[in-house]
Design a protein around this motif. Sequence first.
Motif, short mmCIF file in Angstrom:
data_model
loop_
_atom_site.label_atom_id
_atom_site.label_comp_id
_atom_site.label_asym_id
_atom_site.label_seq_id
_atom_site.Cartn_x
_atom_site.Cartn_y
_atom_site.Cartn_z
N THR A 78 20.94 -5.76 -18.36
CA THR A 78 21.02 -5.78 -16.90
C THR A 78 20.49 -7.10 -16.37
O THR A 78 20.04 -7.97 -17.12
N LEU A 79 20.55 -7.25 -15.05
CA LEU A 79 20.19 -8.52 -14.41
C LEU A 79 18.67 -8.64 -14.32
O LEU A 79 18.01 -7.77 -13.74
N PRO A 80 18.06 -9.72 -14.88
CA PRO A 80 16.61 -9.89 -14.76
C PRO A 80 16.20 -9.96 -13.29
O PRO A 80 17.00 -10.36 -12.44
N PRO A 81 14.96 -9.52 -12.98
CA PRO A 81 13.87 -9.19 -13.88
C PRO A 81 13.93 -7.78 -14.46
O PRO A 81 13.08 -7.40 -15.25
N ALA A 82 14.91 -6.97 -14.06
CA ALA A 82 15.05 -5.64 -14.67
C ALA A 82 15.46 -5.79 -16.13
O ALA A 82 16.19 -6.70 -16.50
N VAL A 112 19.18 0.62 -4.01
CA VAL A 112 17.90 -0.07 -3.92
C VAL A 112 17.37 -0.24 -5.33
O VAL A 112 17.93 0.30 -6.28
N ALA A 113 16.29 -0.99 -5.48
CA ALA A 113 15.72 -1.22 -6.79
C ALA A 113 14.20 -1.14 -6.72
O ALA A 113 13.59 -1.51 -5.72
N ALA A 118 18.15 2.86 -10.11
CA ALA A 118 18.61 2.64 -11.48
C ALA A 118 17.66 1.74 -12.25
O ALA A 118 17.56 1.83 -13.47
N HIS A 119 16.93 0.87 -11.53
CA HIS A 119 16.05 -0.09 -12.19
C HIS A 119 14.67 -0.04 -11.54
O HIS A 119 14.54 -0.20 -10.32
#
Length: 277
Positions: free
Chosen positions: A20-24, A155-156, A192-193
């Motif tokens: 997945t896309l950092p920082p996740a 959202v994250a 999700a993250h």
Amino acid sequence: MSELREIAAGVRLLALRTPTLPPATATNTLVVGHRRLAVIEPATPFGEEQAALNGLLDALAGTGAEVAAILLTHHHQDHTGYATALRERTGAPIHAHALTAARLDFPVDVLLADGQEVALDDGFSLAAMYTPGHAPGHLVFCERRTGLAYAGDLVAGTGTILIDPEDDGDMIAYLASLERVAAAGPVALIPAHGPVLDDPQACLARYRAHRLMREQRILAAISSEWRAVSAILAEAYADTPVALWPLAASSLEAHLRKLDAEGRVLRRGADVSAAAR
């Protein structure tokens, strides 16, 4: 082995490593129910992480449970990596919105419309809420018994949410989706993250305020004279590390398309000016 958390009776969370896309670094997979189980976001493509989810499902199968539904929030790879293999392993159908199904390279068994519910057992039921913006077919899944909502990439808890018009992202739809979920009144949001968000109203308000703040900075960088998008980016995102400007450029384009649709800016190739009042 990923840590298993039971965030409510019958609601279990595994944060499984995904590309997945950092920082996740991981995507939250949820297993809901007692006897009839729903797996939300079977995302990981990595064998050792899939084994952690399989171990949980096998342990629940030992108590008489079975997977009855596999639910996808949207089409991105870090949300779908184990979907087809899990379907083969369990026989459970994959559920998603029609606009998600159209963007996947595998078939979806059940198309979910806005408001449609997936009934499980003991009062557990997952209602699909149509929340486009990050992706055209994005769904939030609201669990009726607990009041929890699996928010996907609305959202994250770690990082932020990218609205990329080149991937069919839509800022107008995204802001409306934030408001719609807030009006539904979930008791907590499971992104999700990242970690569970226990103050959903504050989170949703913060996300909306941040987008509108950025919109105001973009408008402040636009004059009555034609100005290059690159110059607007440098001014409106001066508080953002230059290394992140390629992502910021996608967000800027989403804002510009919104402002253009609202008649607030004019566009001419790679140049922008303020619309006449």
